[in-house]
Design an enzyme around this catalytic site. Structure first.
Site, short mmCIF file in Angstrom:
data_model
loop_
_atom_site.label_atom_id
_atom_site.label_comp_id
_atom_site.label_asym_id
_atom_site.label_seq_id
_atom_site.Cartn_x
_atom_site.Cartn_y
_atom_site.Cartn_z
N ARG A 75 0.87 -1.18 0.00
CA ARG A 75 0.00 0.00 0.00
C ARG A 75 0.91 1.23 0.00
NH1 ARG A 75 2.53 1.82 3.66
NH2 ARG A 75 1.05 3.51 3.74
N ALA A 120 0.93 5.22 -2.08
CA ALA A 120 0.74 5.58 -3.49
C ALA A 120 1.89 5.14 -4.42
CB ALA A 120 0.47 7.08 -3.59
N ARG A 171 -7.19 -0.10 -6.98
CA ARG A 171 -7.56 0.88 -5.93
C ARG A 171 -7.76 2.24 -6.61
NH1 ARG A 171 -4.13 1.16 -0.54
NH2 ARG A 171 -6.03 2.17 0.19
N GLN A 188 -1.60 2.23 10.02
CA GLN A 188 -0.33 2.30 9.29
C GLN A 188 0.76 2.99 10.13
OE1 GLN A 188 -3.30 3.01 7.96
NE2 GLN A 188 -3.40 2.53 5.78
N ASP A 203 -1.73 10.92 -1.82
CA ASP A 203 -2.19 9.88 -2.75
C ASP A 203 -2.57 10.47 -4.10
OD1 ASP A 203 -2.74 8.73 0.09
OD2 ASP A 203 -2.56 7.07 -1.31
N ASN A 243 -5.00 12.47 1.03
CA ASN A 243 -4.08 11.60 1.76
C ASN A 243 -4.91 10.83 2.79
OD1 ASN A 243 -1.33 10.69 2.26
ND2 ASN A 243 -1.48 11.73 4.23
O1 MRU Z 1 -4.39 3.19 2.33
P1 MRU Z 1 -2.91 3.39 2.18
O2 MRU Z 1 -2.12 2.80 3.28
O3 MRU Z 1 -2.44 2.97 0.81
O4 MRU Z 1 -2.74 4.95 2.25
C1 MRU Z 1 -1.45 5.49 2.12
C2 MRU Z 1 -1.38 6.93 2.39
O5 MRU Z 1 -2.37 7.62 2.55
C3 MRU Z 1 -0.01 7.54 2.35
O6 MRU Z 1 0.09 8.59 3.24
C4 MRU Z 1 0.24 8.05 0.93
O7 MRU Z 1 0.02 7.04 -0.01
C5 MRU Z 1 1.57 8.59 0.74
S1 MRU Z 1 2.72 7.30 0.57
C6 MRU Z 1 4.26 7.87 0.17
#
Ligand code: MRU
Length: 350
Positions: free
Chosen positions: A45, A47, A88, A195, A236, A246
């Site tokens: 996961r 971005a 996604r 996370q 994101d 985000n």
């Molecule tokens: O749902 P996720 O864990 O994929 O969400 C990730 C985020 O929101 C991160 O902060 C974002 O992708 C930046 S990653 C460098």
């Protein structure tokens, strides 16, 4: 160095982020459907990381196509790309990476199927090494806004695990440390998927960067007490006017930062900017399974029968953002102009 994803012996290997920090195990995918499943189920996961995974998934898919002519190959290839893009919805890096794979095929002078398959594998691997290099550059640029002995709050995980390696928001922290600064991180736990607790804390502890974990609701208290010098988060998808999607909860932190006069930075590669989207209103927000909210560590904590909402992202309006740290410099307001300028000056292709 933490290895989030790699291509090895025609397999895609990913650290299984669902199992961290308890177990460091790796999932091996040998076909593109397994990669899609891994993205959907959050094995990988973040971005930029799902962008790299998508490109590698497309390469795996293309490699397995059995077609006796180019037309059939392209039909199948395009279907794989479409399926991958749907894995996604919010992080634009995923469709950006798939588009890059498509462009490679379109622009290839040699249209022999075997040549295209090899070129796609090369491109996916390049995407991984480019992402790491971009994050290092972005980190180097961004660390200049971090003062020695700063305490930085971050939300979610925008670290090595969310990218090909090194990280965006945590890349800035890593670079500050490499520049000889003492930095400590306050990590929001980031409900519901945790996370912050599971991934950000794991990464930073592993690298001996001081980290203190808080629940999301504690951020306001700490900021009001003057214990946080700056906020840095990842992104994101960034709209053409700088509005930034985000992880859910980011918007609340941005408002807190504004209210208390501390800088709020977004750190992201240019591939996270989606110029086709004019404002944050148009960014698609993923709604995830309600179980993520009703259950904690696999155990139900909410009464059954309760209604649940689980939007995975929110949008921070550009007015709350002090700067967007990219590999091409720190963008400042007015963001519509600074973002457009990136494409004018350097002719970025996406
Ligand atoms: O749902 P996720 O864990 O994929 O969400 C990730 C985020 O929101 C991160 O902060 C974002 O992708 C930046 S990653 C460098």
């Amino acid at each position: 160095m933490i290895k989030t994803i790699e291509w090895k012996n025609n397999r895609v290997i990913m650290i299984d982020q669902r199992k961290l920090p308890g177990q460091e195990t790796y999932l091996v995918s040998s076909n593109y459907r397994q990669v899609i499943k891994a993205i959907k189920e959050m094995v990988i996961r973040g971005a930029p990381a799902i962008g790299v995974a998508a490109a590698m998934g497309v390469a795996l898919g293309a490699k397995a196509i059995k077609a006796d002519n180019l037309k059939n190959f392209l039909n199948r290839f395009n279907k794989i790309c479409e399926e991958m893009t749907r894995a996604r919805p919010t992080a634009v890096n995923l469709s950006w990476a798939v588009d890059r794979m498509r462009r490679l095929v379109e622009n290839s002078a040699d249209k022999k199927i075997e040549i295209l398959k090899k070129a796609l594998i090369r491109e996916a691997r390049n995407l991984l090494s480019e992402d790491i290099a971009i994050n290092k550059r972005l980190g180097f640029i961004g660390q200049k806004v971090i003062k020695n002995r700063a305490t930085v709050l971050t939300h979610c995980n925008a670290g090595a695990l969310a990218t090909g390696g090194y990280g965006t928001a945590l890349g800035v922290i890593r670079a500050a440390k490499e520049a000889g600064k003492q930095v400590q991180v306050i990590a929001d736990e980031t409900r519901p998927f945790l996370q912050g607790t599971r991934l950000t804390a794991w990464e930073l502890v592993k690298e001996h960067i001081p980290v203190t974990l808080i629940t999301d609701s504690m951020a306001g208290y700490l900021i009001k007490k003057g214990l946080i010098d700056a906020v840095i988060v990842g992104a994101d998808r960034i709209a053409a006017n700088g509005d930034t999607a985000n992880k859910i909860g980011t918007y609340s932190v941005a408002i807190l930062a504004r209210e208390h006069g501390i800088p709020f930075y977004v750190a992201a590669p240019c591939s996270t900017i989606d110029r086709r989207i004019k404002t944050g209103e148009d960014i698609p927000i993923e709604e995830r399974n309600e179980r993520e909210v009703t259950h904690v560590a696999g155990r139900r904590v909410a009464p059954s029968g309760t209604a649940v909402l689980n939007p995975a992202f929110d949008v921070t309006p550009h007015a709350y953002i002090t700067g967007i740290i990219t590999e091409r410099g720190i963008l400042k307001a007015p963001f519509r102009r600074s973002i457009a300028g990136l494409w004018q000056k350097d002719k970025i292709r996406n």
